[in-house]
Design an enzyme around this catalytic site. Sequence first.
Site, PDB file in Angstrom:
ATOM      1  N   GLU A  99       0.875  -1.124   0.050  1.00  0.00           N
ATOM      2  CA  GLU A  99      -0.159  -0.014   0.038  1.00  0.00           C
ATOM      3  C   GLU A  99       0.958   1.376   0.150  1.00  0.00           C
ATOM      4  O   GLU A  99       1.685   1.430   0.669  1.00  0.00           O
ATOM      5  CB  GLU A  99      -0.837   0.040   1.237  1.00  0.00           C
ATOM      6  CG  GLU A  99      -1.941   1.268   1.431  1.00  0.00           C
ATOM      7  CD  GLU A  99      -2.773   1.267   2.683  1.00  0.00           C
ATOM      8  OE1 GLU A  99      -2.850   2.231   3.275  1.00  0.00           O
ATOM      9  OE2 GLU A  99      -3.010   0.144   3.049  1.00  0.00           O
ATOM     10  N   GLU A 137      -3.489  11.301   2.611  1.00  0.00           N
ATOM     11  CA  GLU A 137      -4.505  11.027   3.707  1.00  0.00           C
ATOM     12  C   GLU A 137      -4.765  12.414   4.196  1.00  0.00           C
ATOM     13  O   GLU A 137      -4.177  12.537   5.298  1.00  0.00           O
ATOM     14  CB  GLU A 137      -4.231   9.917   4.686  1.00  0.00           C
ATOM     15  CG  GLU A 137      -4.252   8.363   3.965  1.00  0.00           C
ATOM     16  CD  GLU A 137      -4.138   7.463   4.893  1.00  0.00           C
ATOM     17  OE1 GLU A 137      -4.874   6.564   4.983  1.00  0.00           O
ATOM     18  OE2 GLU A 137      -3.360   7.720   6.085  1.00  0.00           O
TER      19      GLU A 137
END
Length: 253
Positions: A100, A105
């Site tokens: 990932e 974010e």
Amino acid sequence: MSDEFDAWNSSKWFKSTWHYGVPVFMSTSNNNSGVSNGNLWIKATLNENNPDDRWFQTARIHSRAKTSYPMYTEARIKAAHISAYNTYWLNNGDINNRDEIDIIENNSKPSCNCQPDFPNQMNSQYFQADDSKTPQTIRNYGNFLRSDLAATNPLRHVGWNEDYHTFGVWWQDSKHIQFYLNGQPAGSVVVGEDRNGNTYSEREFTRELEIIFDLWTNAADYLGGLPPKSDLNDNSINTMYIDWVRTWTLEDE
């Protein structure tokens, strides 16, 4: 894995319904995501009729295609101005086994009074999970402050929700990941190294990854806390917009 978002293209994208933790409910409804006015958009809405107190109804969009290094991808994104993560990431796998890369974010409006840098911070990181290894999960951060952009960069002091910003990642090889913000190198990470450059794992990224966009929240301090429910009824702040995404692979001339 590139799209100008002039129309929804189901041959390139699909919606998924893995919810994250409470209070998130991932919906495939056209009320929570779609394409219009040249944007892919993801909207967080209040739905207190969902089971298990999952009142934060939202959406996640995946690319159908996957790609591997060496590659570069970037997207022009305007954040929802609520206490939630506006995400653009690469992934393949599950909580126990995955590679990932989180390009962003970003939370422009943390509610917890514990993340004062978030409105200025590009939150970027990687994870690798392998249940046959110890430790099972390795990770590291490559966070970058927007205020550290060059003084000549016109978006240096513009909030994530105030205008579109261009976020990118150059996935150079199985170990090296360089993030970009508005045309400039931002943070970087090396798989298996700590923030001081010390190697603690020889593991590498080996999987082809898909692109994912979503908008989600949690009460935890690491995310910035939950938004007030009233924010989800405000259409001027509850929507994340992706103007375009463009992805390149390196080829021999």
